[in-house]
Design a protein around this motif. Structure first.
Motif, PDB file in Angstrom:
ATOM      1  N   LYS A 173      46.719  13.949  41.270  1.00  0.00           N
ATOM      2  CA  LYS A 173      46.641  12.832  41.630  1.00  0.00           C
ATOM      3  C   LYS A 173      46.373  11.401  41.145  1.00  0.00           C
ATOM      4  CE  LYS A 173      43.447  10.750  45.675  1.00  0.00           C
ATOM      5  NZ  LYS A 173      41.816  10.862  45.590  1.00  0.00           N
ATOM      6  N   HIS A 229      47.900   9.429  36.086  1.00  0.00           N
ATOM      7  CA  HIS A 229      48.705  10.556  36.432  1.00  0.00           C
ATOM      8  C   HIS A 229      48.202  11.565  35.350  1.00  0.00           C
ATOM      9  CE1 HIS A 229      51.825  12.098  38.864  1.00  0.00           C
ATOM     10  NE2 HIS A 229      50.434  12.827  39.539  1.00  0.00           N
ATOM     11  N   ASN A 277      54.097   8.025  47.588  1.00  0.00           N
ATOM     12  CA  ASN A 277      53.559   7.635  45.975  1.00  0.00           C
ATOM     13  C   ASN A 277      53.998   6.939  45.186  1.00  0.00           C
ATOM     14  OD1 ASN A 277      51.953   8.467  44.169  1.00  0.00           O
ATOM     15  ND2 ASN A 277      52.493  10.088  43.792  1.00  0.00           N
TER      16      ASN A 277
END
Length: 456
Positions: A24, A53, A70
């Motif tokens: 995530k 990340h 994203n």
């Protein structure tokens, strides 16, 4: 049994799904605003922004995250860090799904070994691969590389550069259309419109392919290679040495040590011309060495200086203060001097070896040793007056204005005088066994044409 198989497959699929799950992306900052624009969910974070990340960490002044795709747009003092790689830019983007950072607003990448800069670039963090575009530069402690496009692999330290490529190190500069270099092996390969420049002097080598092995101190140039060396003689006259061949090999730390030109070699330096199959140029020694090939029917090296033709199995040309000092010919030596006003009258002399000494860039004295044979034409106030055919052990030729003025013979001398009445219209009957007139001298225009073609 069938039920057990289905259960095993289901467990494998679950395990595979967890293994493929992406980590995530986490974003923190002093201010967080969530909103939706044109159906896209957006998270805007401002001040002291930190993005994590996996092993990647990004800091900036402001970030806009497009949650559905994203992707994150980054603003102000952007710094991307993963392991030893640090990327700096004022505005960039980060794609979380494939872990790619990129910028269209100039960026700098530092991996601890090289520094890359460009106006636009991508860095694939998982692959540790950079693709940079427009005014690209790559620096390290030993070299600088400039190009319009560059792909760099961090693990292998390999770079592929294209478009107006320039690679510079402490001793030389390489220009080309494209280039591959490997920092681990120190090997470099350059393609098309290649030019290698030595920084210590005005020596240039042109070609269409360069192979450089740094550890072996060896380079090879193919594709009609051409060497150009601009020198200023002790008298202040600017002279240029040009050598062209099929293959050129260079040995040593730079172009200034030893160069070997092979196959169809041609040389021009002022009034000095040469053709042969192999030349070794020792720049540090100021010496050119040529030799006859081992093949039985291979031609001898040939040289010309003004109206004089010289040949032999091996020839050394020695320079001093960028002027020709003397020429040393060994085995089967032959000198031919022409008279431009006559179609077939040539002064000729042959011997086992010849040494030609120069003074003020002109032939001064020539010593011929061993089994000397000669034919020397006589003139009385510029009128033809027969010839003398001679033999001896040794001979000395005195030159004036690069033409034979006097000939002296030593030991076991024999002379035959042939009057003009016998010679006229029968000049072809008066030649030595090694007599030949070489055709197709090197032409400076062809050298300049080759330079022009390599610079396109």
């Amino acid at each position: 049994m069938k039920r057990n198989k289905i259960l095993i497959i289901a467990l494998l699929l679950i395990t595979f799904s967890f293994a493929q799950k992406k980590e995530k992306v986490e974003i923190t900052g002093r201010t967080l605003i969530g909103k939706e624009i044109d159906g896209q969910r957006i998270k805007e974070v401002v001040d002291e922004v930190i993005i994590k990340h996996g092993k990647t960490k990004i800091t900036c002044n402001k970030a806009i995250q497009f949650i559905d795709t994203n992707e994150i747009e980054l603003f102000g003092n952007v710094v991307v860090v993963k392991d030893s790689v640090i990327i700096f830019t004022e505005r960039g983007f980060y794609r979380g799904n494939d872990e790619v950072a990129y910028s269209n607003n100039s960026l700098v990448l530092d991996d601890g070994k090289v520094i890359l800069t460009a106006k636009k670039g991508f860095y694939f963090l998982n692959e540790e691969r950079a693709e940079f575009y427009n005014d690209v530069s790559m620096f390290d402690s030993e070299s600088k590389l400039f190009a319009q496009k560059l792909i760099y692999w961090k693990e292998t330290e390999k770079a592929v550069a294209t478009g107006e490529v320039k690679l510079s190190d402490t001793s030389s500069v390489v220009f080309s259309d494209s280039l591959i270099t490997n920092k681990k092996t120190n090997d470099t390969f350059a393609y098309q419109n290649v030019r290698v420049v030595n920084k210590d002097n005005e020596l240039n080598v042109y070609g269409s392919y360069l192979e450089h092995k740094s550890k072996d101190k060896y380079s090879k140039v193919l594709g009609k290679p051409l060497l150009v060396q601009v020198d200023t003689s002790s008298s202040g006259v600017i002279d240029t040495l040009m050598i062209k061949s099929v293959t050129m090999e260079m040995f040593g730390d730079s172009l200034s040590n030893k160069l070997i030109a092979t196959d169809s070699v041609e040389i021009i330096r002022g009034d000095f011309l040469a053709k042969n199959n192999r030349t070794i140029y020792y720049k540090g020694e100021e010496r050119l060495y040529t030799e006859k090939s081992d093949l039985e029917l291979a031609p001898q090296p040939i040289m010309w200086f003004t109206e004089n033709q010289l040949s032999g199995d091996t020839i050394n040309v020695y320079l001093k203060n960028n002027n020709i000092d003397f020429v040393d010919v060994r085995q089967e030596a032959f000198i031919l001097s022409t008279f431009p006003e006559f179609d077939f009258r040539f002064n000729q002399i042959s011997g086992d070896s010849v040494k030609i000494f120069f003074k003020d860039s002109n032939i001064d004295v020539t010593d011929v040793k061993g089994n000397v044979l000669s034919i020397y034409y006589l003139f009385d106030e510029e009128e033809e007056n027969g010839l003398i055919k001679s033999s001896s052990e040794d001979a000395k030729l005195i030159f004036k204005d690069n033409s034979i003025d006097e000939v002296k013979f030593y030991v076991s001398v024999e002379n035959e005088f042939h009057p003009e009445a016998v010679i006229e219209n029968n000049e072809k009957d008066f030649t030595l066994p090694r007599f030949f007139v070489a055709k197709q001298k090197p032409v400076k225009k062809e050298f300049l044409k080759r330079i022009k073609n390599n610079l396109k």
